[in-house]
Scaffold this motif. Structure first.
Motif, short mmCIF file in Angstrom:
data_model
loop_
_atom_site.label_atom_id
_atom_site.label_comp_id
_atom_site.label_asym_id
_atom_site.label_seq_id
_atom_site.Cartn_x
_atom_site.Cartn_y
_atom_site.Cartn_z
N ILE A 367 0.86 -1.18 0.00
CA ILE A 367 0.00 0.00 0.00
C ILE A 367 0.90 1.23 0.00
CG2 ILE A 367 -1.83 1.26 1.20
CD1 ILE A 367 -2.76 -1.44 0.27
N GLY A 368 0.87 1.98 -1.09
CA GLY A 368 1.70 3.18 -1.16
C GLY A 368 3.17 2.93 -0.93
N GLY A 369 3.66 1.77 -1.39
CA GLY A 369 5.06 1.45 -1.22
C GLY A 369 5.39 0.79 0.10
N LEU A 370 4.40 0.59 0.98
CA LEU A 370 4.60 0.01 2.30
C LEU A 370 3.93 -1.35 2.38
CD1 LEU A 370 3.82 3.26 4.31
CD2 LEU A 370 6.07 2.37 3.71
N LYS A 371 4.63 -2.32 2.93
CA LYS A 371 4.13 -3.69 2.97
C LYS A 371 3.18 -3.89 4.17
CE LYS A 371 7.97 -5.78 0.49
NZ LYS A 371 8.57 -4.51 0.04
N VAL A 372 2.06 -4.54 3.90
CA VAL A 372 1.06 -4.83 4.92
C VAL A 372 0.68 -6.29 4.80
CG1 VAL A 372 -1.24 -4.29 5.81
CG2 VAL A 372 0.12 -2.48 4.74
N ASP A 373 0.73 -7.01 5.91
CA ASP A 373 0.25 -8.39 5.92
C ASP A 373 -1.23 -8.35 6.28
OD1 ASP A 373 -0.35 -11.11 6.63
OD2 ASP A 373 1.81 -11.44 6.70
N LEU A 374 -2.07 -8.86 5.38
CA LEU A 374 -3.51 -8.83 5.62
C LEU A 374 -3.87 -9.62 6.86
CD1 LEU A 374 -4.82 -9.26 1.96
CD2 LEU A 374 -4.67 -7.16 3.30
N GLY A 375 -3.03 -10.59 7.20
CA GLY A 375 -3.28 -11.34 8.44
C GLY A 375 -3.20 -10.46 9.67
N GLU A 376 -2.33 -9.45 9.65
CA GLU A 376 -2.23 -8.52 10.77
C GLU A 376 -3.52 -7.72 10.90
OE1 GLU A 376 0.51 -4.80 12.41
OE2 GLU A 376 0.74 -5.51 10.35
N VAL A 377 -4.10 -7.30 9.77
CA VAL A 377 -5.36 -6.56 9.79
C VAL A 377 -6.48 -7.44 10.35
CG1 VAL A 377 -7.05 -5.32 8.39
CG2 VAL A 377 -4.61 -5.17 7.84
N ALA A 392 -9.70 -9.99 5.51
CA ALA A 392 -9.23 -8.78 4.84
C ALA A 392 -8.72 -9.16 3.46
CB ALA A 392 -8.13 -8.10 5.64
N VAL A 393 -9.08 -8.38 2.46
CA VAL A 393 -8.65 -8.62 1.09
C VAL A 393 -8.12 -7.32 0.50
CG1 VAL A 393 -10.22 -10.55 0.70
CG2 VAL A 393 -10.98 -8.22 0.21
N HIS A 394 -7.42 -7.46 -0.61
CA HIS A 394 -6.83 -6.29 -1.25
C HIS A 394 -7.16 -6.29 -2.73
CE1 HIS A 394 -3.44 -4.13 -3.31
NE2 HIS A 394 -3.76 -3.23 -2.42
N SER A 395 -7.71 -5.19 -3.19
CA SER A 395 -7.97 -4.99 -4.60
C SER A 395 -7.80 -3.50 -4.88
CB SER A 395 -9.38 -5.44 -4.99
OG SER A 395 -9.61 -5.24 -6.37
N TYR A 422 -1.89 3.56 6.97
CA TYR A 422 -1.86 2.88 5.67
C TYR A 422 -2.34 1.43 5.76
CZ TYR A 422 2.70 1.05 7.25
OH TYR A 422 3.71 0.43 7.94
N LYS A 423 -2.48 0.88 6.98
CA LYS A 423 -2.97 -0.49 7.16
C LYS A 423 -4.48 -0.56 7.37
CE LYS A 423 1.28 -1.79 9.63
NZ LYS A 423 1.80 -2.34 10.92
N ILE A 424 -5.12 0.58 7.61
CA ILE A 424 -6.54 0.59 7.96
C ILE A 424 -7.40 0.29 6.73
CG2 ILE A 424 -8.44 2.05 8.79
CD1 ILE A 424 -6.35 3.60 10.42
N PRO A 425 -8.37 -0.65 6.84
CA PRO A 425 -9.26 -0.93 5.71
C PRO A 425 -10.01 0.32 5.27
CG PRO A 425 -9.50 -2.60 7.42
CD PRO A 425 -8.66 -1.51 8.01
N ARG A 426 -10.10 0.52 3.98
CA ARG A 426 -10.86 1.65 3.45
C ARG A 426 -12.35 1.31 3.34
NH1 ARG A 426 -7.18 3.53 5.18
NH2 ARG A 426 -5.52 4.75 4.20
N GLU A 427 -12.66 0.03 3.48
CA GLU A 427 -14.05 -0.41 3.44
C GLU A 427 -14.22 -1.54 4.45
OE1 GLU A 427 -17.18 -2.50 0.27
OE2 GLU A 427 -15.08 -2.16 -0.28
N ARG A 444 -11.33 -15.81 0.29
CA ARG A 444 -10.61 -14.54 0.33
C ARG A 444 -10.58 -13.88 -1.05
NH1 ARG A 444 -8.56 -16.95 4.92
NH2 ARG A 444 -8.14 -15.46 6.60
N ARG A 445 -11.63 -14.05 -1.80
CA ARG A 445 -11.77 -13.40 -3.10
C ARG A 445 -12.69 -12.19 -2.95
NH1 ARG A 445 -13.69 -17.49 -7.54
NH2 ARG A 445 -14.21 -15.45 -8.46
N HIS A 446 -12.18 -11.04 -3.40
CA HIS A 446 -12.91 -9.79 -3.21
C HIS A 446 -14.27 -9.82 -3.89
CE1 HIS A 446 -13.74 -5.41 -3.51
NE2 HIS A 446 -13.06 -5.36 -2.39
N ASP A 447 -14.35 -10.39 -5.10
CA ASP A 447 -15.63 -10.39 -5.80
C ASP A 447 -16.68 -11.23 -5.09
OD1 ASP A 447 -14.19 -12.70 -6.35
OD2 ASP A 447 -14.94 -12.89 -8.41
N VAL A 448 -16.27 -12.37 -4.54
CA VAL A 448 -17.22 -13.23 -3.82
C VAL A 448 -17.69 -12.56 -2.53
CG1 VAL A 448 -17.50 -15.45 -2.65
CG2 VAL A 448 -16.24 -15.32 -4.81
#
Length: 456
Positions: A367-377, A392-395, A422-427, A444-448
């Protein structure tokens, strides 16, 4: 290993002694002699506080002259510097302390977002009860998101850092003596720190910083100093490409993006507006730079292996040879074995040795050049008393889907107290249940997940 980091700092300053400019910010241009004198003065203050060879020091200061000088001063004493992003919230800093057990903290400036590089902050040095000295020769320690919420502790030795500085110097097209580079990448992270600060010091390059993060200010700074190169993230190049007017930049010959892979459309638009390609610097916190193309002509690859780097592809993922041993001082699991580190990036090497990345092989996102582990979120969300399940998913951005007795607004406030911005979910969506595969695993699929959030 005693004194090796202090020797490296001395060697970097001795490479080009004299009055040549090293750091530039507005009207405040500091020569190598200026910075060296400030480093000596800061080191005396730290030594008076009890910092010595092998002391462990957590440093959390926003990007600034103060941050640069404090780092170099601590290293000149032989301290192990635990470099912590200034955006980390108190809960994240506390997690770092629990893992790293530093003896001292050196902090300055505000936490959270800052507009851009600053000049000076007042420092506060404090001793921590129960801290332990360094047990290894690692002198730079950084922290990466862990899927359980416990950060991975990554160490670099003086020899590793010296090798990377030399590696950058041998990459074709990198700034050289007398050049000026507009440094937009964070000096708290590997590319900005090593390619930006250390390479500049070693090669008699001037690192130039902007006061505000706007396209107009960045370009005004670039024009004022007639820069030869720009180092930044895809965000910076997308921002620059929005400029209404581009001033003459007669010396600009290179632009390099690091931190995350650039969208080809962003690279193409920057090239259209500025007339030069955007290169890529691909690497990790654990290893430093792995592959690089300054010219931007090798897209869609990220270039060939950097000088001295040995790469291979195993089971479709990048592995890099590390002869010094595992970089992990805590965490890391089974990623290092038999002299090879699994980077967890899916990739291919073409017949010409160019590396083509195909995405992540784990839960790590950028995210913006910074690494985030979705497991941490997910771990942070599940710690909320009203949450029973979380995904948590990323798209493009991070989205979270949870089950429980709570609201998105409550969860957003919860995350703001526990995660860097930068780790906070936007949705955030609260669902009656989360979709699962036939064998019971969470989807863990965003569309589903998005479809499950739409009322029938």
């Amino acid at each position: 290993m005693a004194g090796a980091m202090a020797e490296l700092v001395t060697r970097l300053f001795d490479a080009h002694p004299g009055t040549g400019p090293y750091l530039a910010h507005g009207d405040d241009v500091r020569t190598r002699g200026d910075v060296r004198a400030q480093v000596v003065a800061e080191a005396a203050v730290f030594a008076g506080a009890g910092v010595t060879e092998g002391s462990t020091v957590l440093l959390q200061v926003p990007p600034s002259y103060t941050q640069v000088q404090a780092m170099l001063a601590l290293w000149s004493l032989g301290a192990q510097v635990m470099l912590v992003d200034h955006r980390f919230k108190p809960a994240e800093v506390e997690a770092v302390k629990q893992v790293g057990r530093p003896q001292f903290t050196v902090r300055g400036g505000p936490s959270g977002a800052t507009p851009a590089f600053a000049r000076e902050y007042e420092l506060l040095t404090a001793r921590i009860a129960g801290g332990v000295p360094a047990s290894t020769g690692h002198r730079l320690v950084q922290f990466s998101s862990g899927s359980t919420g416990v950060p991975k502790m990554i160490g670099r030795t003086p020899a590793s850092l010296a090798a990377e500085i030399d590696r950058f110097a041998r990459v074709e097209g990198m700034p050289g003596p007398g050049d000026r580079v507009l440094l937009l990448s964070s000096t708290a992270h590997s590319f900005g720190l090593i390619a930006g600060l250390f390479h500049s010091l070693a090669r008699n390059v001037t690192a130039v910083f902007a006061s505000r993060l706007t396209a107009a200010e960045l370009l005004a700074t670039a024009a004022r100093y007639d820069v030869h190169a720009v180092f930044g993230t895809p965000f910076h190049y997308a921002l620059l490409a929005t400029a209404k007017e581009i001033p003459p930049l007669p010396s600009l010959k290179a632009a390099v993006s690091g931190g995350e892979i650039m969208d080809p459309a962003v690279a193409a638009e920057f090239t259209r507006r500025f007339g030069i390609g955007v290169g890529e610097s691909y690497g990790t916190t654990e290893t430093g730079v792995l592959a690089m193309d300054v010219s931007g002509r090798l897209r869609p690859s990220v270039g060939r292996a950097a000088p001295g780097v040995v790469l291979r592809i195993e089971a479709g993922e990048v592995e890099v040879r590390l002869d010094e041993g595992s970089p992990y001082l805590a965490g890391g699991g089974d990623r290092y074995a038999d002299g090879w580190l699994r980077v967890r990036d899916r990739a291919e090497l073409d017949a010409d040795g160019r590396l083509h990345l195909r995405g992540r092989g784990d839960s790590l996102v950028v995210i913006g050049g910074l690494k985030v582990d979705l497991g941490e979120v997910e771990t942070a969300l599940r710690a909320h008393a009203g949450v029973t399940e979380a995904v948590a998913v990323h798209s493009g951005t991070i989205a979270a889907y949870v089950v429980g007795d709570t609201t998105p607004a409550d969860l957003l406030a919860w995350c703001r107290e526990r995660l860097a911005d930068y780790k906070i979910p936007r949705e955030i969506r609260v669902l009656p249940r989360l979709p699962r595969t036939p064998n019971g695993k969470l989807v863990r699929r965003h569309d589903v997940l998005r479809a499950a959030a739409v009322p029938a």
